[in-house]
Design an enzyme around this catalytic site. Structure first.
Site, PDB file in Angstrom:
ATOM      1  CG  PHE A   1      10.321 -34.607  -3.371  1.00  0.00           C
ATOM      2  CD1 PHE A   1       9.709 -35.796  -2.581  1.00  0.00           C
ATOM      3  CD2 PHE A   1      10.327 -33.612  -2.146  1.00  0.00           C
ATOM      4  CE1 PHE A   1      10.502 -35.912  -1.754  1.00  0.00           C
ATOM      5  CE2 PHE A   1      12.008 -33.772  -1.863  1.00  0.00           C
ATOM      6  CZ  PHE A   1      11.969 -35.511  -0.578  1.00  0.00           C
TER       7      PHE A   1
ATOM      8  CE  LYS B   1      14.442 -40.429   1.971  1.00  0.00           C
ATOM      9  NZ  LYS B   1      14.069 -39.062   2.297  1.00  0.00           N
TER      10      LYS B   1
ATOM     11  CB  THR C   1      14.395 -39.383  -1.616  1.00  0.00           C
ATOM     12  OG1 THR C   1      13.656 -38.438  -1.666  1.00  0.00           O
ATOM     13  CG2 THR C   1      15.985 -39.234  -1.594  1.00  0.00           C
TER      14      THR C   1
ATOM     15  CG  ASP D   1       8.060 -36.447   5.563  1.00  0.00           C
ATOM     16  OD1 ASP D   1       9.481 -36.606   5.288  1.00  0.00           O
ATOM     17  OD2 ASP D   1       7.851 -36.103   4.801  1.00  0.00           O
TER      18      ASP D   1
ATOM     19  CD  GLU E   1      18.066 -38.094   1.782  1.00  0.00           C
ATOM     20  OE1 GLU E   1      18.512 -37.653   0.819  1.00  0.00           O
ATOM     21  OE2 GLU E   1      16.680 -37.966   2.354  1.00  0.00           O
TER      22      GLU E   1
END
Length: 322
Positions: A178, A132, A156, A17, A96
């Site tokens: 998350f 994403k 996400t 990440d 993203e």
């Protein structure tokens, strides 16, 4: 004895990440994920200055307005950084779509196609890319279209079972619940409560999602994300994928002990329910205060860092930096 990280790799695919190439080279993850915050941090580190100057030079040749050049430079930056990262991972990079498009299905689809086209222009095939999108109703519907086109997606900012279910029903390739941000909300709401990793609401939610997907035979990959401590990571050993920050990868790489799989397909099967409707989705999300607040906060946070990145590029494009 092997390290905690080495043992974890036996049960879950480890994903980095970060946009930090040195960390990626060091920990050798299968995949990597990025977002506007991570891209901004990587750019501010200085390790991409030469790359940034090249992209600015290309964008300066854009025939449109300054804002159109900024948009092009942002897209080229994230794609070029993604391409560099792919030189160091055997799997995929998640890139993203702008958070400000989270409630615009058509604009999200158009931006995703544009990013994929830039990757393909750079010689990167779409089977190494995950687009994403925030798991809003519009983002999920955009993913549904993109998946049919062979553009696989990472949904996400997952904070609720409702979001996860809708993503699976839409055929999303992967979702990112998350974990740590869920814990943040519950700690603030219940300051006197102490959670062990196994008791954390985010850990419990990922376990519920994983079991539901396996029971109803949804192929959607579950990737735990946003970890606050290594205990959370180990409490989800066996989850399909786990995207982990360099700091926690470092801790796990030096940690000793035994890792046992917590999640596994137990073979239970059931027919899936009828797909959730838009009305049901919006109502159930509205009824979940944590998910509603953290989803909105996450979108605002990514947009804030996107604006900072755009400001940096705008200054360079306007001549502030050669």
């Amino acid at each position: 004895m092997s390290t905690l990280l080495e043992q974890l790799r036996q049960y879950s695919t480890v994903v980095a990440d970060t946009g930090d190439l040195e960390a990626i080279r060091r920990f050798k993850p299968e995949d990597a994920t990025t977002n506007p915050s991570l891209i901004l941090k990587a750019v501010q580190s200085g390790q991409y200055d030469a790359l940034l100057n090249e992209i600015v030079a290309v964008a300066r040749g854009h025939n449109g307005s300054l804002e159109e050049a900024v948009d092009e430079a942002c897209d080229r930056l994230v794609v070029t950084m993604g391409s560099l990262i792919l030189n160091h991972v055997p799997g995929r990079i998640s890139t993203e779509v702008n958070a400000r498009l989270s409630f615009d299905r058509e604009a999200s689809i158009a931006k995703a196609r544009q990013l994929v086209a830039l990757y393909e222009e750079a010689g990167i095939s779409r089977d190494r890319i995950l687009i994403k999108l925030a798991a809003t109703w519009e983002g999920i519907r955009a993913a549904e279209v993109l998946e049919r086109e062979g553009i696989e997606c990472n949904l996400t900012l997952i904070f609720s079972f409702t979001q996860a279910r809708a993503c699976a029903e839409a055929g999303a390739f992967l979702i990112s619940p998350f974990v740590g941000r869920i814990l943040d909300w519950y700690r603030k709401a219940n300051p006197d409560t102490v959670y062990t990793p196994e008791e954390e609401p985010g850990v419990q939610q990922v376990r519920e999602i994983y079991r539901y997907f396996r029971r109803h035979q949804y192929p959607t990959v579950v990737m735990g994300a946003s970890f606050r401590n290594s205990g959370e990571v180990l409490a989800l050993a066996g989850c399909d994928r786990l995207t982990i920050s360099p700091a926690l990868l470092e801790e796990l790489a030096h940690g000793e002990g035994s890792v046992e799989p917590v999640l596994a397909d137990n073979g239970e099967r059931a027919d899936p329910p009828a797909p959730i409707t838009e009305v049901e989705f919006r109502w159930q999300l509205n009824e979940d205060a944590m998910a509603t607040e953290k989803l909105a906060e996450g979108i605002r946070g990514f947009e804030a860092d996107q604006l900072k990145l755009e400001a940096l590029l705008r200054e360079r494009l306007a001549g502030g930096v050669a």
